[in-house]
Design a protein around this motif. Structure first.
Motif, mmCIF file in Angstrom:
data_model
loop_
_atom_site.group_PDB
_atom_site.id
_atom_site.type_symbol
_atom_site.label_atom_id
_atom_site.label_comp_id
_atom_site.label_asym_id
_atom_site.label_seq_id
_atom_site.Cartn_x
_atom_site.Cartn_y
_atom_site.Cartn_z
ATOM 1 N N ASN A 59 -18.681 66.601 88.750
ATOM 2 C CA ASN A 59 -20.047 66.886 88.311
ATOM 3 C C ASN A 59 -20.151 66.905 86.788
ATOM 4 N N LEU A 60 -19.111 67.432 86.134
ATOM 5 C CA LEU A 60 -19.098 67.466 84.667
ATOM 6 C C LEU A 60 -19.180 66.061 84.097
ATOM 7 N N ARG A 61 -18.432 65.149 84.668
ATOM 8 C CA ARG A 61 -18.440 63.762 84.190
ATOM 9 C C ARG A 61 -19.788 63.098 84.456
ATOM 10 N N ILE A 62 -20.402 63.401 85.577
ATOM 11 C CA ILE A 62 -21.716 62.823 85.871
ATOM 12 C C ILE A 62 -22.721 63.237 84.803
ATOM 13 N N VAL A 63 -22.706 64.519 84.472
ATOM 14 C CA VAL A 63 -23.645 65.042 83.481
ATOM 15 C C VAL A 63 -23.426 64.378 82.129
ATOM 16 N N HIS A 64 -22.180 64.335 81.661
ATOM 17 C CA HIS A 64 -21.914 63.815 80.322
ATOM 18 C C HIS A 64 -21.969 62.299 80.261
ATOM 19 N N ARG A 65 -21.815 61.640 81.394
ATOM 20 C CA ARG A 65 -22.005 60.187 81.407
ATOM 21 C C ARG A 65 -23.472 59.863 81.158
ATOM 22 N N VAL A 104 -20.426 69.611 74.391
ATOM 23 C CA VAL A 104 -19.633 69.532 75.616
ATOM 24 C C VAL A 104 -18.809 70.805 75.816
ATOM 25 N N GLN A 105 -18.220 71.313 74.738
ATOM 26 C CA GLN A 105 -17.395 72.512 74.853
ATOM 27 C C GLN A 105 -18.219 73.701 75.337
ATOM 28 N N TYR A 106 -19.395 73.899 74.748
ATOM 29 C CA TYR A 106 -20.220 75.040 75.127
ATOM 30 C C TYR A 106 -20.675 74.939 76.584
ATOM 31 N N LEU A 107 -21.030 73.732 77.010
ATOM 32 C CA LEU A 107 -21.449 73.559 78.403
ATOM 33 C C LEU A 107 -20.293 73.853 79.354
ATOM 34 N N MET A 108 -19.108 73.355 79.020
ATOM 35 C CA MET A 108 -17.940 73.608 79.870
ATOM 36 C C MET A 108 -17.660 75.099 79.985
ATOM 37 N N LEU A 109 -17.718 75.800 78.868
ATOM 38 C CA LEU A 109 -17.460 77.240 78.888
ATOM 39 C C LEU A 109 -18.518 77.994 79.693
#
Length: 305
Positions: A59-65, A104-109
Motif C-alpha cells: 500500500n505504501l508503494r501504491i501511494v508514493h507511486r 515520505v518519512q513522515y507518512l511512514m512514521l
C-alpha cells in the motif's frame, strides 16, 4: 542512518530531519493535502504493527507511486552536491529529493505503531525499508513461498470460465515480480497453459508447434476466444457448461440401447487421403484431439488403378 543535514533556501537554513519537530499524525496527514487524487487514506486503515508488513509495504508503494515519490524508498539519501551553484539543475534535483524524503518519512512514521515510530524516528525512508525488511524477513519469506506455490498449483476445472482463472494467475505472477522473483515470459506462459484442462490441449499444441509468443494479456485474450470456439465445437452438449458427449448420460444410454453404437445424428464424417510419396502429402494441422468414443475411425486400402 539518521538525517541531520540542512538545505539552504534563500539564505534560510531549514532542517530536513533530526532537527525538525517530532512527527505526529496530524502533521503527517497535512503533507501533499493538495494532491488531486489522494490515496493516503488506504494507509490510515491499518498501521504497521509487525504482522502486516507485506500488505503495508504494498500500500505504501501504491501511494508514493501515485505521488511520484516511490524512488525515495529505493534510493539512498543523496549527498549534497559540491562546487555547484544553488540554481543549477543538480542542486535543484538534490533539494527535490530531500523534500520528498521528508514527506515520505513522515507518512511512514505516521502509519506505524508507537514502538516502531520510536525506533525509526530519525531514519530516512530507504534505510527504514531495509531495516523493516530485515525485521520482518520471515514473514515476507512465508508470503513469497505461498505466492510462488499458488500459480503452479492452480488448475482450471473442465467447463469453468477461463478468464477469472487466468486473471488470478497473472495476479500471482505480478506479485512475485514485485517481491523481486519474476517469472520470465516463457515460464509465465507455461504456468498458465499447464493449468488448463484437457479441452485446451489442441490450442496448447498449436501454440508450441507454431512457436507463438504472446504477452500475458494477449494470451488471456487468445484463451477467451478459444473458449468460445470450444463451446461451439461438435460433441459439446449444447447449453451445458463444459459437458461433452462422452460424459452425457443421454448419449451413453442411447449408445447402450443400440448395442454400443450411438445414433448417427450429429456425426461428422471425415475422409482422409494418405499418399505414399512425400510430394503428394498434404499439410495437416492439429485442430483438436479426440478421446475414446469421440470418433469411429474406419480405414480401407486404396491405390491408383
Amino acid at each position: 542512518m539518521g538525517i541531520s543535514s540542512t538545505v539552504s533556501r534563500g539564505g534560510t537554513a531549514e532542517p530536513t530531519h533530526g532537527g525538525g519537530p517530532r512527527c505526529c499524525s496530524a502533521t503527517c496527514w497535512k503533507i501533499s493535502s493538495n494532491s488531486s487524487f489522494n490515496l493516503r487514506s488506504i494507509l490510515e486503515k491499518e498501521k504497521l504493527n509487525g504482522i502486516n508488513f507485506v500488505d503495508w509495504i504494498r500500500n505504501l508503494r501504491i501511494v508514493h507511486r501515485q505521488e511520484k515519490k516511490e524512488y525515495v524508498l529505493d534510493t539512498p539519501y543523496p549527498n549534497e552536491p559540491q562546487n555547484v551553484a544553488y540554481n543549477s539543475n543538480a542542486y535543484h534535483a538534490y533539494v527535490k529529493h530531500t523534500d520528498d524524503v521528508v514527506d515520505v518519512q513522515y507518512l511512514m512514521l505516521a502509519c506505524m505503531n508507537s514502538e516502531l515510530q520510536k525506533q525509526y524516528e530519525s531514519t530516512n525512508p530507504h534505510d527504514m525499508i531495509v531495516g523493516l525488511r530485515g525485521m520482518f524477513k520471515n514473514q515476507a519469506r512465508v508470503y513469497r513461498f505461498n505466492t510462488s506455490k499458488a500459480p503452479f498449483r492452480s488448475k482450471l476445472a473442465e467447463g469453468a470460465p477461463v478468464s477469472p482463472h487466468v486473471i488470478k494467475i497473472i495476479g500471482y505472477i505480478e506479485s512475485l515480480q514485485r517481491l523481486g522473483f519474476p517469472l520470465y515470459d516463457h515460464l509465465a506462459t507455461d504456468v498458465i497453459l499447464q493449468s488448463l484442462p484437457a479441452s485446451f490441449e489442441p490450442l496448447i499444441m498449436n501454440y508450441h508447434m507454431n512457436g507463438l509468443k504472446k504477452t500475458l494479456t494477449e494470451l488471456h485474450g487468445m484463451l477467451k476466444m478459444a473458449e468460445v470456439s470450444l463451446r461451439k465445437a461438435p460433441g459439446h452438449a449444447e447449453g451445458v457448461k463444459g459437458h461433452w458427449s462422452r460424459n452425457c448420460k443421454k448419449y451413453l444410454e442411447e449408445k447402450k440401447k443400440n448395442g454400443g453404437v450411438a445414433s448417427a445424428q450429429g456425426i461428422n464424417v471425415f475422409e482422409i487421403n494418405l499418399a505414399m510419396r512425400s510430394n503428394d502429402a498434404w499439410g495437416l494441422k492439429i485442430i483438436r484431439r479426440f478421446t475414446r468414443d469421440d470418433v469411429d475411425l474406419r480405414i480401407r486400402e486404396w491405390s491408383k488403378g
